[in-house]
Design a protein around this motif. Structure first.
Motif, short mmCIF file in Angstrom:
data_model
loop_
_atom_site.label_atom_id
_atom_site.label_comp_id
_atom_site.label_asym_id
_atom_site.label_seq_id
_atom_site.Cartn_x
_atom_site.Cartn_y
_atom_site.Cartn_z
N LEU A 198 1.72 0.84 -35.56
CA LEU A 198 -0.05 0.61 -36.71
C LEU A 198 0.42 -1.01 -37.26
CD1 LEU A 198 -2.33 1.97 -38.97
CD2 LEU A 198 -0.73 0.48 -39.87
N GLN A 199 -0.42 -1.91 -37.33
CA GLN A 199 -0.33 -3.60 -37.91
C GLN A 199 -1.44 -3.44 -38.54
OE1 GLN A 199 2.54 -5.42 -36.68
NE2 GLN A 199 3.07 -3.10 -36.86
N THR A 200 -1.54 -4.77 -39.00
CA THR A 200 -2.48 -5.63 -40.07
C THR A 200 -3.57 -6.05 -38.35
OG1 THR A 200 -1.83 -7.16 -40.51
CG2 THR A 200 -1.47 -5.44 -42.45
N MET A 201 -4.86 -5.87 -38.67
CA MET A 201 -5.28 -6.90 -38.11
C MET A 201 -6.08 -7.75 -38.77
SD MET A 201 -4.38 -6.24 -35.07
CE MET A 201 -5.78 -6.41 -34.02
N GLY A 202 -5.81 -8.62 -39.62
CA GLY A 202 -6.58 -9.89 -40.93
C GLY A 202 -6.64 -8.74 -41.46
N ASP A 203 -7.66 -9.76 -43.41
CA ASP A 203 -7.47 -9.23 -43.76
C ASP A 203 -8.06 -7.85 -45.21
OD1 ASP A 203 -6.34 -11.91 -44.83
OD2 ASP A 203 -7.89 -12.18 -45.08
N ASP A 204 -9.11 -7.03 -43.77
CA ASP A 204 -9.98 -5.84 -44.17
C ASP A 204 -9.17 -5.37 -43.59
OD1 ASP A 204 -11.21 -6.89 -42.73
OD2 ASP A 204 -13.36 -7.47 -43.98
N GLN A 205 -8.43 -5.02 -42.06
CA GLN A 205 -8.19 -3.99 -40.84
C GLN A 205 -6.95 -3.92 -40.89
OE1 GLN A 205 -10.17 -6.24 -38.08
NE2 GLN A 205 -12.02 -5.31 -38.65
N LEU A 206 -6.74 -2.51 -40.22
CA LEU A 206 -4.98 -1.75 -39.65
C LEU A 206 -6.01 -1.63 -38.13
CD1 LEU A 206 -4.67 0.39 -42.63
CD2 LEU A 206 -3.13 -1.98 -42.04
N GLY A 207 -4.86 -1.64 -36.99
CA GLY A 207 -4.88 -1.28 -35.92
C GLY A 207 -3.73 -0.30 -35.29
N PHE A 208 -4.16 -0.05 -34.41
CA PHE A 208 -2.66 0.77 -34.01
C PHE A 208 -3.12 0.84 -32.38
CE2 PHE A 208 -4.80 4.42 -35.47
CZ PHE A 208 -4.56 5.58 -34.82
N TRP A 209 -1.92 0.86 -31.48
CA TRP A 209 -2.14 1.11 -29.98
C TRP A 209 -1.86 2.92 -29.35
CZ3 TRP A 209 -4.51 -1.34 -26.21
CH2 TRP A 209 -3.71 -0.79 -24.93
N ALA A 210 -2.80 3.65 -29.39
CA ALA A 210 -2.08 4.62 -28.85
C ALA A 210 -2.40 5.02 -27.47
CB ALA A 210 -3.89 5.47 -29.43
N ARG A 211 -1.37 4.84 -27.60
CA ARG A 211 -0.68 5.27 -25.69
C ARG A 211 -1.93 6.47 -24.88
NH1 ARG A 211 4.93 7.07 -26.91
NH2 ARG A 211 5.67 5.76 -28.92
N ARG A 212 -2.01 7.25 -25.57
CA ARG A 212 -2.84 8.18 -24.75
C ARG A 212 -4.10 8.59 -24.92
NH1 ARG A 212 -1.85 13.90 -24.54
NH2 ARG A 212 -1.52 13.95 -26.40
N LEU A 213 -5.52 8.45 -24.41
CA LEU A 213 -6.87 8.07 -25.31
C LEU A 213 -7.32 9.62 -25.49
CD1 LEU A 213 -8.48 5.58 -22.98
CD2 LEU A 213 -8.22 5.37 -25.68
N GLU A 214 -6.19 10.51 -25.36
CA GLU A 214 -6.87 11.45 -24.99
C GLU A 214 -5.71 12.57 -26.34
OE1 GLU A 214 -3.93 11.90 -22.62
OE2 GLU A 214 -6.06 10.80 -21.91
N GLY A 215 -6.59 13.64 -27.46
CA GLY A 215 -5.61 13.95 -28.02
C GLY A 215 -6.44 14.62 -29.26
N GLU A 216 -5.64 15.31 -30.47
CA GLU A 216 -5.99 15.50 -30.95
C GLU A 216 -7.04 14.13 -32.25
OE1 GLU A 216 -5.54 20.07 -32.76
OE2 GLU A 216 -3.72 18.53 -33.19
N THR A 217 -5.59 13.29 -32.19
CA THR A 217 -6.22 12.35 -33.19
C THR A 217 -7.10 11.04 -32.68
OG1 THR A 217 -3.59 12.19 -33.97
CG2 THR A 217 -4.83 9.84 -34.23
N LEU A 218 -7.16 10.61 -32.03
CA LEU A 218 -8.12 9.75 -31.39
C LEU A 218 -9.20 10.96 -30.97
CD1 LEU A 218 -5.90 8.11 -31.07
CD2 LEU A 218 -7.37 7.59 -28.78
N GLU A 219 -9.87 12.04 -30.45
CA GLU A 219 -10.61 12.65 -30.41
C GLU A 219 -11.79 13.04 -32.64
OE1 GLU A 219 -9.17 16.96 -28.86
OE2 GLU A 219 -9.49 15.88 -26.86
N GLY A 220 -10.99 13.44 -32.88
CA GLY A 220 -11.32 13.04 -34.15
C GLY A 220 -11.95 11.68 -34.87
N VAL A 221 -11.22 10.40 -35.18
CA VAL A 221 -11.14 9.64 -34.76
C VAL A 221 -13.08 9.28 -33.89
CG1 VAL A 221 -11.43 6.97 -34.02
CG2 VAL A 221 -9.26 8.40 -34.87
N GLN A 222 -13.34 9.80 -32.93
CA GLN A 222 -14.47 9.85 -32.42
C GLN A 222 -16.17 10.76 -33.10
OE1 GLN A 222 -13.47 10.19 -28.50
NE2 GLN A 222 -13.73 8.19 -27.43
N ALA A 223 -14.58 11.68 -33.58
CA ALA A 223 -15.99 12.92 -34.05
C ALA A 223 -15.99 12.45 -35.03
CB ALA A 223 -15.18 14.30 -33.91
#
Length: 150
Positions: A42-67
């Motif tokens: 997790l890193q800052t992506m500017g003044d009002d955004q955060l971002g992180f790299w998810a090594r796997r696109l499947e899984g509960e965290t990313l499925e949760g983000v989509q839902a």
């Protein structure tokens, strides 16, 4: 008031993995259950955004983000009495340039864990940031709160 992360807050977030204080993200899974996970990238992506790299696109965290895009992020450094809470709306980066930007911002150790870039970037548009940045010279907590306008 609008959100404009200070250089101090950016430095804390961007140095979290190296400092041994990885952040915790909380999502609601697609079946409505709470889910937390540590995110070393997790890193800052500017003044009002955060971002992180998810090594796997499947899984509960990313499925949760989509839902359920509403997420919470917690940074804590107990020794320095620092506690940062972030709340916002997460999305998987679909634009190739934005995806590359999230990967490039991740610490090198995290990049090496996914050299073929099979994962994906997640961007969090912040709605609220609040917390405590240690103690001031007077011994009182240095509290702050920012919210997105509108």
């Amino acid at each position: 008031m609008s959100i404009a992360l200070s250089e101090e807050v950016k430095g804390l977030v961007n140095g979290a993995l190296a400092n041994g204080t990885p952040v915790l993200i909380a999502v609601v899974t697609k079946d409505g259950k709470p889910r937390m996970s540590f995110r070393g990238s997790l890193q800052t992506m500017g003044d009002d955004q955060l971002g992180f790299w998810a090594r796997r696109l499947e899984g509960e965290t990313l499925e949760g983000v989509q839902a359920h895009p509403d997420v919470a992020v917690l940074y804590r450094d107990g020794a320095k009495r620092i506690l940062l809470q972030f709340a916002g709306r997460a999305r998987i980066a679909t634009d190739p340039a934005e995806r590359d930007r999230v990967f490039a911002a991740a610490p090198e150790v995290e990049q090496r864990a996914d050299p073929e870039r099979k994962g994906g970037g997640v961007v969090i548009d912040l709605d609220r940031v609040e917390g405590m940045l240690g103690l001031g010279e007077d011994g009182r907590p240095r509290l702050f709160r920012m919210t997105r306008e509108g």
